[in-house]
Write an enzyme that holds these catalytic residues in place. Sequence first.
Site, PDB file in Angstrom:
ATOM      1  N   ASP A 152      -1.231 -11.172  60.808  1.00 49.66           N
ATOM      2  CA  ASP A 152      -0.429 -12.351  61.097  1.00 49.66           C
ATOM      3  C   ASP A 152       0.588 -11.960  62.161  1.00 49.66           C
ATOM      4  O   ASP A 152       0.593 -10.816  62.633  1.00 49.66           O
ATOM      5  CB  ASP A 152       0.244 -12.861  59.823  1.00 49.66           C
ATOM      6  CG  ASP A 152       0.543 -14.356  59.875  1.00 49.66           C
ATOM      7  OD1 ASP A 152       0.408 -14.963  60.949  1.00 49.66           O
ATOM      8  OD2 ASP A 152       0.932 -14.919  58.829  1.00 49.66           O
ATOM      9  N   GLU A 185       4.238 -13.464  62.399  1.00 49.24           N
ATOM     10  CA  GLU A 185       5.669 -13.619  62.135  1.00 49.24           C
ATOM     11  C   GLU A 185       6.319 -12.327  61.646  1.00 49.24           C
ATOM     12  O   GLU A 185       7.521 -12.114  61.841  1.00 49.24           O
ATOM     13  CB  GLU A 185       5.901 -14.739  61.120  1.00 49.24           C
ATOM     14  CG  GLU A 185       5.613 -16.133  61.641  1.00 49.24           C
ATOM     15  CD  GLU A 185       4.155 -16.548  61.485  1.00 49.24           C
ATOM     16  OE1 GLU A 185       3.846 -17.720  61.727  1.00 49.24           O
ATOM     17  OE2 GLU A 185       3.325 -15.687  61.122  1.00 49.24           O
ATOM     18  N   HIS A 211      -3.389 -15.482  62.814  1.00 46.49           N
ATOM     19  CA  HIS A 211      -2.200 -16.284  63.113  1.00 46.49           C
ATOM     20  C   HIS A 211      -2.501 -17.494  63.975  1.00 46.49           C
ATOM     21  O   HIS A 211      -3.145 -17.374  65.032  1.00 46.49           O
ATOM     22  CB  HIS A 211      -1.161 -15.422  63.839  1.00 46.49           C
ATOM     23  CG  HIS A 211       0.013 -16.212  64.331  1.00 46.49           C
ATOM     24  ND1 HIS A 211       1.011 -16.665  63.493  1.00 46.49           N
ATOM     25  CD2 HIS A 211       0.352 -16.648  65.573  1.00 46.49           C
ATOM     26  CE1 HIS A 211       1.914 -17.329  64.199  1.00 46.49           C
ATOM     27  NE2 HIS A 211       1.531 -17.341  65.466  1.00 46.49           N
ATOM     28  N   HIS A 263       4.482 -12.572  56.412  1.00 45.98           N
ATOM     29  CA  HIS A 263       5.823 -13.141  56.224  1.00 45.98           C
ATOM     30  C   HIS A 263       5.954 -13.736  54.822  1.00 45.98           C
ATOM     31  O   HIS A 263       4.955 -13.977  54.135  1.00 45.98           O
ATOM     32  CB  HIS A 263       6.092 -14.225  57.268  1.00 45.98           C
ATOM     33  CG  HIS A 263       5.054 -15.319  57.256  1.00 45.98           C
ATOM     34  ND1 HIS A 263       5.086 -16.382  56.385  1.00 45.98           N
ATOM     35  CD2 HIS A 263       3.930 -15.484  58.003  1.00 45.98           C
ATOM     36  CE1 HIS A 263       4.044 -17.162  56.588  1.00 45.98           C
ATOM     37  NE2 HIS A 263       3.319 -16.631  57.569  1.00 45.98           N
ATOM     38  N   HIS A 298       7.365 -19.431  55.827  1.00 42.73           N
ATOM     39  CA  HIS A 298       6.685 -20.699  55.595  1.00 42.73           C
ATOM     40  C   HIS A 298       5.424 -20.396  54.804  1.00 42.73           C
ATOM     41  O   HIS A 298       5.089 -19.231  54.579  1.00 42.73           O
ATOM     42  CB  HIS A 298       6.332 -21.408  56.915  1.00 42.73           C
ATOM     43  CG  HIS A 298       5.321 -20.680  57.741  1.00 42.73           C
ATOM     44  ND1 HIS A 298       5.649 -19.616  58.561  1.00 42.73           N
ATOM     45  CD2 HIS A 298       3.983 -20.841  57.867  1.00 42.73           C
ATOM     46  CE1 HIS A 298       4.568 -19.169  59.161  1.00 42.73           C
ATOM     47  NE2 HIS A 298       3.536 -19.885  58.748  1.00 42.73           N
ATOM     48  N   GLU A 356       1.363 -17.151  51.503  1.00 47.28           N
ATOM     49  CA  GLU A 356       0.212 -16.536  52.158  1.00 47.28           C
ATOM     50  C   GLU A 356      -0.087 -15.142  51.595  1.00 47.28           C
ATOM     51  O   GLU A 356      -1.238 -14.749  51.451  1.00 47.28           O
ATOM     52  CB  GLU A 356       0.455 -16.486  53.668  1.00 47.28           C
ATOM     53  CG  GLU A 356       0.547 -17.873  54.267  1.00 47.28           C
ATOM     54  CD  GLU A 356       0.932 -17.891  55.745  1.00 47.28           C
ATOM     55  OE1 GLU A 356       0.593 -16.929  56.462  1.00 47.28           O
ATOM     56  OE2 GLU A 356       1.577 -18.865  56.173  1.00 47.28           O
TER      57      GLU A 356
END
Length: 276
Positions: free
Chosen positions: A8, A10, A60, A104, A115, A134
Site C-alpha cells: 500500500d 499511505e 494502492h 495504514h 481510512h 485493511e
Amino acid sequence: MRIYISVDMEGITGLVDADDVQPGGRDYERGRLMMAEDVNAAIRGAVAAGATDITVNDAHGPMRNLLPEALHPAARLIRGKPKQMLMLEGLTPQHDAAVFVGYHSRAGALGVLSHSFMGHEIEDMWLDGRPVGEIGLAHATAAAIGVPVTALTGDDCACTEMTEWDASVRTVAVKYARDRFSADLRPSEEARAAIEKTVAASLSVPPKAPPAAAAPSTLAVRWQSASIASTLLGIPGVTSPDSRTVQAQGTLPDLYRLFGVWMRVAASLTNQPPYC
C-alpha cells in the site's frame, strides 16, 4: 521459499498527505519512488532469508503506482485493476508467507492517512464483531488462504493495529503519527534498513501455516450514505441491521471478494474509484 508482498502507499516512508499518494498530486511522482524503495528493502530482506520466488502486488488506489523498472529484479509485479482479490491479488496457498508494506490504520484512528478502503465512504467495519480495517481484513483473508503474515511496515498506529490483531507479526514503524496528515519521520535510510532486517528476521524460521477457520464469518460495513447500503441490499445474502450498515455471512476469502463487489457498487454510486 515463496513470498508474497502486498504494498500500500499511505504507510510508506516519508509520505503524509494526499498529494504524496494520489495520482496528480504535487508530490505523487516522488511518493511512488519512495514506495519502490520501501518494497525493495522488503525484497532484499526476503532474498537474504532464502526466498527464491517473490510476488509483489501493487495494492494502492489505481494499483499502477510502482514503476516496473524501479522494482528489485528478484520480484515479479502484479499491477493494474480490476482485481477480484484487491490487495491480495495473486496470493495462493503455495506461498509460504506474506509481508505487508506501507499499510495504514483503519477509519477513525488518528494514524497517518487513516481510512478503510474507500476514504470518506466507509465509516466503520467489523469482522465477527471485531473492528477491522485493511490490516485486519487482509490478515484474516491471508490466514484463510493458509498463508501467515510475518511482517508489516507503516506508521506507529498501523503497527499497533497489527500487533493488536496478531502479536506474532513483526512490525516496522517508518514514521510516528502526529495527526492524520502529519508525522515525525524516521530517516529514510534507517527506515529501509529496519524493513530489510525485520523482513529477513521474520522469515528466518519457516513460517507456520495459520489454523483453518472453524466457522463462517460475518462482515459488516457502515457507510456514510444510506443510499449505498440500500443499493447493496439488492445483492443476494446481504442484510441490513440499520439504514447505513450492510452485512453478509460466509467464509473467507469469499467474503473478501464480495466486499470488493460492494466497493465497486459504491464507487458507481458516488462517481469515485474504489480506493485502498
